[in-house]
Design an enzyme around this catalytic site. Structure first.
Site, PDB file in Angstrom:
ATOM      1  N   PRO A  19       0.838  -1.199   0.000  1.00  0.00           N
ATOM      2  CA  PRO A  19       0.000   0.000   0.000  1.00  0.00           C
ATOM      3  C   PRO A  19       0.872   1.249   0.000  1.00  0.00           C
ATOM      4  O   PRO A  19       1.866   1.299   0.723  1.00  0.00           O
ATOM      5  CB  PRO A  19      -0.757  -0.114   1.335  1.00  0.00           C
ATOM      6  CG  PRO A  19       0.110  -0.958   2.212  1.00  0.00           C
ATOM      7  CD  PRO A  19       0.862  -1.892   1.300  1.00  0.00           C
ATOM      8  N   GLN A  80      -6.723  -1.661   3.716  1.00  0.00           N
ATOM      9  CA  GLN A  80      -5.947  -1.360   4.919  1.00  0.00           C
ATOM     10  C   GLN A  80      -6.592  -0.247   5.740  1.00  0.00           C
ATOM     11  O   GLN A  80      -6.937   0.807   5.213  1.00  0.00           O
ATOM     12  CB  GLN A  80      -4.529  -0.926   4.561  1.00  0.00           C
ATOM     13  CG  GLN A  80      -3.663  -0.778   5.816  1.00  0.00           C
ATOM     14  CD  GLN A  80      -2.307  -0.170   5.554  1.00  0.00           C
ATOM     15  OE1 GLN A  80      -2.201   1.000   5.187  1.00  0.00           O
ATOM     16  NE2 GLN A  80      -1.248  -0.943   5.747  1.00  0.00           N
ATOM     17  N   CYS A 118       2.857   3.208   9.724  1.00  0.00           N
ATOM     18  CA  CYS A 118       2.930   4.571   9.180  1.00  0.00           C
ATOM     19  C   CYS A 118       3.733   5.477  10.120  1.00  0.00           C
ATOM     20  O   CYS A 118       3.440   5.572  11.306  1.00  0.00           O
ATOM     21  CB  CYS A 118       1.529   5.137   8.977  1.00  0.00           C
ATOM     22  SG  CYS A 118       1.582   6.802   8.288  1.00  0.00           S
TER      23      CYS A 118
HETATM   24  C1  LIG Z   1       4.491   7.362  -0.826  1.00  0.00           C
HETATM   25  C2  LIG Z   1       4.339   6.228   0.139  1.00  0.00           C
HETATM   26  C3  LIG Z   1       3.120   5.988   0.731  1.00  0.00           C
HETATM   27  C4  LIG Z   1       2.957   4.927   1.631  1.00  0.00           C
HETATM   28  N1  LIG Z   1       1.725   4.679   2.159  1.00  0.00           N
HETATM   29  C5  LIG Z   1       1.547   3.584   2.952  1.00  0.00           C
HETATM   30  C6  LIG Z   1       0.251   3.215   3.414  1.00  0.00           C
HETATM   31  O1  LIG Z   1      -0.769   3.850   3.109  1.00  0.00           O
HETATM   32  N2  LIG Z   1       0.152   2.114   4.221  1.00  0.00           N
HETATM   33  C7  LIG Z   1       1.255   1.370   4.585  1.00  0.00           C
HETATM   34  O2  LIG Z   1       1.129   0.392   5.310  1.00  0.00           O
HETATM   35  N3  LIG Z   1       2.492   1.698   4.137  1.00  0.00           N
HETATM   36  C8  LIG Z   1       2.646   2.763   3.332  1.00  0.00           C
HETATM   37  N4  LIG Z   1       3.895   3.042   2.829  1.00  0.00           N
HETATM   38  C9  LIG Z   1       5.021   2.148   3.174  1.00  0.00           C
HETATM   39  C10 LIG Z   1       5.215   1.071   2.109  1.00  0.00           C
HETATM   40  O3  LIG Z   1       4.083   0.227   2.005  1.00  0.00           O
HETATM   41  C11 LIG Z   1       6.451   0.214   2.417  1.00  0.00           C
HETATM   42  O4  LIG Z   1       6.265  -0.420   3.661  1.00  0.00           O
HETATM   43  C12 LIG Z   1       7.746   1.032   2.479  1.00  0.00           C
HETATM   44  O5  LIG Z   1       7.804   1.973   1.431  1.00  0.00           O
HETATM   45  C13 LIG Z   1       8.969   0.112   2.401  1.00  0.00           C
HETATM   46  O6  LIG Z   1       8.982  -0.603   1.191  1.00  0.00           O
HETATM   47  P1  LIG Z   1       9.967  -0.166  -0.026  1.00  0.00           P
HETATM   48  O7  LIG Z   1      11.354  -0.060   0.585  1.00  0.00           O
HETATM   49  O8  LIG Z   1       9.792  -1.274  -1.031  1.00  0.00           O
HETATM   50  O9  LIG Z   1       9.508   1.168  -0.515  1.00  0.00           O
HETATM   51  C14 LIG Z   1       4.072   4.107   1.950  1.00  0.00           C
HETATM   52  C15 LIG Z   1       5.296   4.355   1.349  1.00  0.00           C
HETATM   53  C16 LIG Z   1       5.456   5.385   0.447  1.00  0.00           C
HETATM   54  C17 LIG Z   1       6.795   5.616  -0.194  1.00  0.00           C
END
Ligand SMILES: Cc1cc2nc3c(=O)[nH]c(=O)nc-3n(C[C@H](O)[C@H](O)[C@H](O)COP(=O)(O)O)c2cc1C
Length: 337
Positions: A19, A80, A118
Site C-alpha cells: 500500500p 488497509q 505509518c
Molecule cells: C508514498 C508512500 C506511501 C505509503 N503509504 C503507505 C500506506 O498507506 N500504508 C502502509 O502500510 N504503508 C505505506 N507506505 C510504506 C510502504 O508500504 C512500504 O512499507 C515502504 O515503502 C517500504 O517498502 P519499499 O522499501 O519497497 O519502498 C508508503 C510508502 C510510500 C513511499
C-alpha cells in the site's frame, strides 16, 4: 519456496504490491496486478473517517469511499485500515467486509489489513500507525476486535520497531496470538522513515517466531533484492512499494523468474505507452483535473533514467492534458530510440 494461502486465496509465489497512500489507487493496483503482482492492498484508510462518514460528513465520504472501493481487476485485494480505537477499527472493518459504506462498489476485500507502520507525525501523534508498536497490548486488542468483527483474514503490516530494532518478534507473536492471519514486516524502524537500510534479519527473526505467513518488505528494487530477501529470511512472500513506482514491469520480471520464463525488459516505447495508458486511465477514472495532477508524478517516475528526462520533467509537471504528455513522450522517444 515462497507462496502462501490466506483465507480463500493462494499466492503461488507470494508477490505483493504494497500500500502507498496517494500512489496505489485502483488504477495502479490493477496495472500491477496485470503485470504480475499476485496480491494488492488499498491505500491506508482512516477507520474514523469511514465510520463518521455514515453520520453524514460529506467531505469524509468524498475522500474516504473511493479509497476503499475495489474492482475485479485488482483482486485479490486487501483493504488497509489505520486507527487506534479497537471499537472503531472493528466497526470500520465490518463495514468494509460487508460493503456497507456509502459509495461501496460491490467488490469485497479478501482481507482486512491493519496499519502498524505509518511513520507520519500526524498519524503517530494520534497513537496510530507505527505508534502501535509502542503499545503492543492495545495493538493486540485492535487485532482481536477486528477479527471478531469480520470473517475475513486479518493481517498486520508492521515495522521492525519504533526507534530501535528490538522486540519485533515478540510483537509479531503477540499479534499472532491475538488472531492475526498474516504479517507484513518492513525491516525499518519508524525513526528510519524510508532511509536506506531495511534489515532482513528482523524479518528472519519474525519468520522464525510465528506460524502464520510472513511477508517481507523493504528496499526491494531489483530481482536480486527479492532473491536475497527470500534467502535471508525464509519469508513466505515479498511486498514491493517504491520499486514499483514507474515500474510495474518489476512484477513481470519477478513472475518470469518464479515461473522459469525468460524476461524481456520493456523497450522505452513500451514503457512510455504503459505510462500513457496509465495517465488515460487516471483521467478516465478521476476526471481531467484530479486525474492529471495524479498522473504527473507517475509520469516522472516512468521517465526516470531516460535521456532527456530533466527536460521532459519541466514540461510534464505543467502538462494540462494527456495529449501534452503524449507530445513530451514523442520527444523522449526521439532521444532514446
Ligand atoms: C508514498 C508512500 C506511501 C505509503 N503509504 C503507505 C500506506 O498507506 N500504508 C502502509 O502500510 N504503508 C505505506 N507506505 C510504506 C510502504 O508500504 C512500504 O512499507 C515502504 O515503502 C517500504 O517498502 P519499499 O522499501 O519497497 O519502498 C508508503 C510508502 C510510500 C513511499
Amino acid at each position: 519456496m515462497s507462496g502462501f494461502t490466506l483465507g480463500e486465496v493462494t499466492l503461488s509465489h507470494g508477490v505483493c504490491l504494497a500500500p502507498m497512500a496517494g500512489v496505489t489507487d485502483g488504477v495502479f493496483r490493477a496495472l500491477c496486478r496485470r503485470a504480475g503482482a499476485e496480491y494488492t492492498v488499498s491505500e491506508m484508510i482512516s477507520a474514523k473517517a469511514l465510520c463518521y462518514e455514515q453520520k453524514g460528513r460529506a467531505g469524509a465520504v468524498a475522500r474516504t469511499a473511493p479509497l476503499a472501493r475495489l474492482t475485479n481487476a485488482e483482486m485479490p485485494a486487501a483493504v488497509q485500515l489505520f486507527g487506534a480505537e479497537p471499537d472503531l477499527m472493528a466497526e470500520a472493518a465490518r463495514r468494509l467486509a460487508a460493503g456497507e459504506y456509502r459509495g461501496a462498489g460491490g467488490v469485497l476485500p479478501v482481507a482486512i489489513d491493519i496499519n502498524m507502520g505509518c511513520p507520519v507525525p500526524k498519524v503517530v501523534k494520534n497513537g496510530e500507525g507505527s505508534a502501535l508498536l509502542l503499545s503492543p497490548d492495545l495493538a493486540a486488542r485492535i487485532v482481536r476486535a477486528v477479527k471478531d468483527a469480520v470473517s475475513l483474514p486479518v493481517t498486520v503490516k508492521m515495522r521492525a520497531g519504533f526507534d530501535e530494532k528490538r522486540g519485533a518478534a515478540d510483537f509479531a507473536a503477540q499479534m499472532e496470538d491475538a488472531g492475526a492471519d498474516m504479517l507484513v514486516v518492513h525491516g525499518r524502524t519508524r525513526t528510519q522513515f524510508y532511509a536506506p537500510g531495511s534489515d532482513n534479519a528482523v524479518i528472519a527473526a519474525v519468520k522464525a517466531r510465528v506460524q502464520i505467513p510472513v511477508v517481507g518488505n523493504g528496499d526491494l528494487f531489483t530481482l536480486d533484492d527479492v532473491i536475497r530477501m527470500r534467502a535471508e529470511t525464509g519469508c513466505d512472500g515479498v511486498m514491493i512499494a517504491r520499486g514499483a513506482l514507474g515500474n510495474p514491469f518489476f512484477f513481470s520480471e519477478i513472475a518470469a523468474f518464479d515461473e522459469n520464463r525468460p524476461f524481456t525488459p520493456p523497450t522505452v516505447r513500451e514503457k512510455l505507452q504503459t505510462a500513457l495508458d496509465h495517465a488515460r486511465a487516471l483521467t478516465g477514472e478521476k476526471g481531467a483535473r484530479v486525474g492529471l495532477s495524479e498522473a504527473r508524478k507517475h509520469m516522472l517516475w516512468y521517465c526516470k533514467g531516460l535521456y532527456g528526462a530533466a527536460k521532459a520533467k519541466n514540461r510534464l509537471v505543467r502538462a494540462e492534458s494527456v495529449e501534452e504528455i503524449r507530445a513530451v513522450f514523442e520527444m523522449l522517444l526521439e532521444e532514446n530510440e
